[in-house]
Design a protein around this motif. Structure first.
Motif, PDB file in Angstrom:
ATOM      1  N   THR A 148       0.804  -1.221   0.000  1.00 48.68           N
ATOM      2  CA  THR A 148       0.000   0.000   0.000  1.00 48.68           C
ATOM      3  C   THR A 148       0.841   1.278   0.000  1.00 48.68           C
ATOM      4  OG1 THR A 148      -0.164   0.044   2.416  1.00 48.68           O
ATOM      5  CG2 THR A 148      -1.866  -1.180   1.230  1.00 48.68           C
ATOM      6  N   ASN A 149       0.175   2.340  -0.439  1.00 44.53           N
ATOM      7  CA  ASN A 149       0.802   3.660  -0.456  1.00 44.53           C
ATOM      8  C   ASN A 149       0.552   4.374   0.880  1.00 44.53           C
ATOM      9  OD1 ASN A 149      -1.855   4.699  -0.529  1.00 44.53           O
ATOM     10  ND2 ASN A 149      -1.834   4.823  -2.765  1.00 44.53           N
ATOM     11  N   HIS A 150       0.895   5.645   0.947  1.00 46.72           N
ATOM     12  CA  HIS A 150       0.757   6.417   2.185  1.00 46.72           C
ATOM     13  C   HIS A 150      -0.705   6.647   2.592  1.00 46.72           C
ATOM     14  CE1 HIS A 150       0.521   9.322  -1.062  1.00 46.72           C
ATOM     15  NE2 HIS A 150      -0.075  10.139  -0.227  1.00 46.72           N
ATOM     16  N   PHE A 187      -1.025  -0.076  -4.210  1.00 43.58           N
ATOM     17  CA  PHE A 187      -0.331   0.576  -5.323  1.00 43.58           C
ATOM     18  C   PHE A 187      -0.955   0.113  -6.638  1.00 43.58           C
ATOM     19  CE2 PHE A 187       3.367   0.730  -2.321  1.00 43.58           C
ATOM     20  CZ  PHE A 187       3.571   2.101  -2.354  1.00 43.58           C
TER      21      PHE A 187
END
Length: 155
Positions: free
Chosen positions: A22-24, A29
């Motif tokens: 996962t991203n922030h 993603f």
């Protein structure tokens, strides 16, 4: 070559979305989803062709709903149409909120794979035999998508 039922190529991969995926914002993603699409499409195409394959193109991918950490991702693919050496593979990505939660379509894509021999050159593939209504619908609409790919390639 005898036609091969689309069901012979059907491939399903299920994965749990973990923190490194996962991203922030805590969503998967996009590149991770694309990797899943490419991998599952390749397996489906290899099952159909009974040969190694290479990716020729991935049609546009629209991300229809977010997938968050802890969700389950289900990627399903099957060969929907064939040319002489190429195969159109239909890929549907579904996500599920935890085990038994709401399911929703996350992405749909068509991937073109080409079968290759030991020398790395394209080899013929069998025609696909659609059986279900979904397979028949995709099979019948495939020539139109193929024509769009050819036009896109010329540009």
């Amino acid at each position: 070559m005898e036609p091969v039922p689309a069901s012979n190529s059907r491939t399903v991969q299920t994965s749990l979305v973990l923190p490194p995926d996962t991203n922030h914002l805590g969503t998967i993603f996009g590149g991770k989803v694309l990797a899943y699409i490419d991998e599952v499409a390749a397996i489906a195409a290899m099952r159909h062709a009974r040969n190694p394959v290479v990716t020729a193109s991935i049609d546009s991918v629209d991300f229809l709903s977010p997938v968050k950490e802890g969700d389950i991702v289900n990627v399903e693919a099957f060969v929907s149409w064939t040319g002489r050496t190429s195969m159109e593979v239909y890929v549907k990505v579904m996500s599920e909120k935890g085990p038994g939660g709401d399911r929703r379509v996350t992405a749909i894509s068509f991937v073109t794979m080409v079968a290759v021999g030991k020398d790395g050159k394209p080899v013929p593939v069998p025609k696909v035999l659609p059986e279900t209504e979904e397979e028949k619908q995709l099979f019948e609409s495939a020539p139109e998508r193929q024509e769009l790919r050819k036009k896109r390639k010329k540009r």
